[in-house]
Design an enzyme around this catalytic site. Structure first.
Site, PDB file in Angstrom:
ATOM      1  CE  LYS A   1     -42.823 -23.822  27.809  1.00  0.00           C
ATOM      2  NZ  LYS A   1     -43.891 -24.530  27.074  1.00  0.00           N
TER       3      LYS A   1
ATOM      4  CE  LYS B   1     -42.119 -27.079  30.486  1.00  0.00           C
ATOM      5  NZ  LYS B   1     -42.233 -28.213  31.400  1.00  0.00           N
TER       6      LYS B   1
ATOM      7  CG  ASN C   1     -45.878 -33.652  28.063  1.00  0.00           C
ATOM      8  OD1 ASN C   1     -45.834 -33.115  29.159  1.00  0.00           O
ATOM      9  ND2 ASN C   1     -46.208 -32.989  26.962  1.00  0.00           N
TER      10      ASN C   1
END
Length: 315
Positions: free
Chosen positions: A161, A126, A284
Site C-alpha cells: 500500500k 503507516k 490513525n
C-alpha cells in the site's frame, strides 16, 4: 465553562451523519453548551505571524435530512479560539502539511488543537507503527521494487500500500508468482520515486480489521471489527466492510498499552489503532472514525469521553 470549539473538516454538506465521527464530536460539544465554528482549508490564512480563519458559526442536529445550519462567515484570529478539532480527512498531502503549520501558530496563541499539529506531521499513519516493532507483522518500506520483491519472495503473500492512502484505497494483495507484481510496484512507487509499504498478509483479516479507539491514551472498552464482504479482502467500511462491535481483547489492550504512552507524549488525544489478528497495522491520527458505530451498538458516548479529556485540559 462554555468553550469556543472550531472544527477544521471536509465539507459538512457531504458527510454521512450516521457514520461520521466528527459529527458525533460536534453533537456532543453542542450538547455541553460549547459554541461551534466551522472551518475549511480554503478559509485558513496568516496575517503577519498570526493565524486567521474565515469561520462560520455552526449548529448541528442528529437528522440525516437536515443536519446543520451555518451563519454568515467572518474572519477570526484563530489563536483566540479555545479548542480546534483538526478533522480534515487524509490524504496527508502538502496542503494538509501547511494546515498543520497554521494550526501550530494557533496552538502557540493559546488554542488547544486536537490532535497536536506537530504530532500530526510526524506520525505518518503507516510509518509510525515502526516505532513499535514488537506489535507489528513483518514489514518493509522502500522505493526500490527489488527490495519489496525480496520481501515478497521471503514471505509469500503480502499486502502492499502507499504511505498516504486512506479508506482502503490502492491496497493490493499480492505474492510470489503474481504476474501483476511488477505493475503494482511500478504504480505504487511511481517508478521508484515514492515509498510503498509491504506487510506480510494476515489471513486473520477474515475475522475483521479491528479498530481500537484511544482517548488520551486509554482504550475504549469495545473495538469495531470491520469484516470483509463478498470477494473483497479489505475490511474498510469505505470499501463495503461490515462493522461489528466486540469487547476489547487482552492482546488488544496490550497493543494499546505499548503505543499509548508515546502517542500521548506527542499530543495525540484521539487515535485509532488498526489491528489484524494479533498485529498492529496502522495508527490513525488525522481523523479516526468508528465513534458512531460503536456508540450505536454498545450504548457508549465516546465523544463525551473525548470532551471530558478536552475540558480537563482547558481548566
Amino acid at each position: 465553562m462554555a468553550l469556543t470549539v472550531a472544527v477544521l473538516m471536509d465539507p459538512i454538506e457531504s458527510i454521512h451523519v450516521a457514520k461520521d465521527s466528527t459529527f458525533a464530536m460536534l453533537l456532543e460539544a453542542q450538547r455541553r453548551g460549547h459554541r461551534l465554528l466551522y472551518l475549511t482549508q480554503g478559509g485558513l490564512a496568516v496575517r503577519g505571524a498570526a493565524p486567521w480563519a474565515y469561520a462560520a458559526a455552526l449548529a448541528v442536529r442528529d437528522d440525516p435530512a437536515d443536519w446543520f445550519r451555518l451563519e454568515a462567515p467572518a474572519w477570526i484570529e484563530l489563536g483566540r479560539v479555545d479548542v480546534i478539532l483538526a478533522r480534515k480527512d487524509p490524504p496527508f498531502d502538502a496542503q494538509f502539511l501547511y494546515d498543520t503549520m497554521v494550526l501550530e501558530l494557533a496552538q502557540a496563541g493559546g488554542a488547544l488543537v486536537v490532535n497536536d499539529p506537530r504530532g500530526l506531521r510526524d506520525a505518518n499513519e503507516k510509518l509510525v507503527t515502526l516505532h513499535f516493532p514488537q506489535c507489528i507483522p513483518p514489514t518493509v518500506v522502500a522505493r526500490d521494487a527489488a527490495e519489496i520483491k525480496r520481501f515478497v519472495a521471503e514471505h509469500g503473500e503480502v499486502v502492499i500500500k502507499p504511505l498516504d492512502g486512506m479508506g482502503g484505497r490502492s491496497i493490493f494483495k499480492s505474492g510470489r508468482g503474481d504476474p501483476n507484481l511488477n505493475v503494482i510496484l511500478e504504480t505504487l512507487t511511481d517508478g521508484g520515486r515514492c515509498f510503498a509499504v509491504a506487510q506480510r498478509y494476515l489471513p486473520e483479516i477474515r475475522d475483521g480489521d479491528k479498530r481500537i479507539l484511544l482517548i488520551d491514551g486509554e482504550p475504549v472498552p469495545y473495538v469495531l471489527a470491520r469484516l470483509p464482504q463478498g470477494d473483497d479482502f479489505r475490511g474498510n467500511l469505505a470499501r463495503g466492510g461490515k462493522g461489528v462491535a466486540r469487547p476489547i481483547s487482552e492482546r488488544e489492550r496490550w497493543i494499546a498499552a505499548q503505543v499509548a504512552p508515546e502517542l500521548r507524549r506527542r499530543g495525540m488525544l484521539f487515535v485509532g489503532l488498526d489491528v489484524i489478528g494479533d498485529w498492529l497495522t496502522e495508527v490513525n491520527v488525522t481523523s479516526p472514525t468508528c465513534i458512531r458505530e460503536l456508540d450505536a451498538q454498545c450504548g457508549l458516548n465516546i465523544a463525551g469521553t473525548l470532551f471530558d479529556a478536552i475540558e480537563a485540559r482547558r481548566r
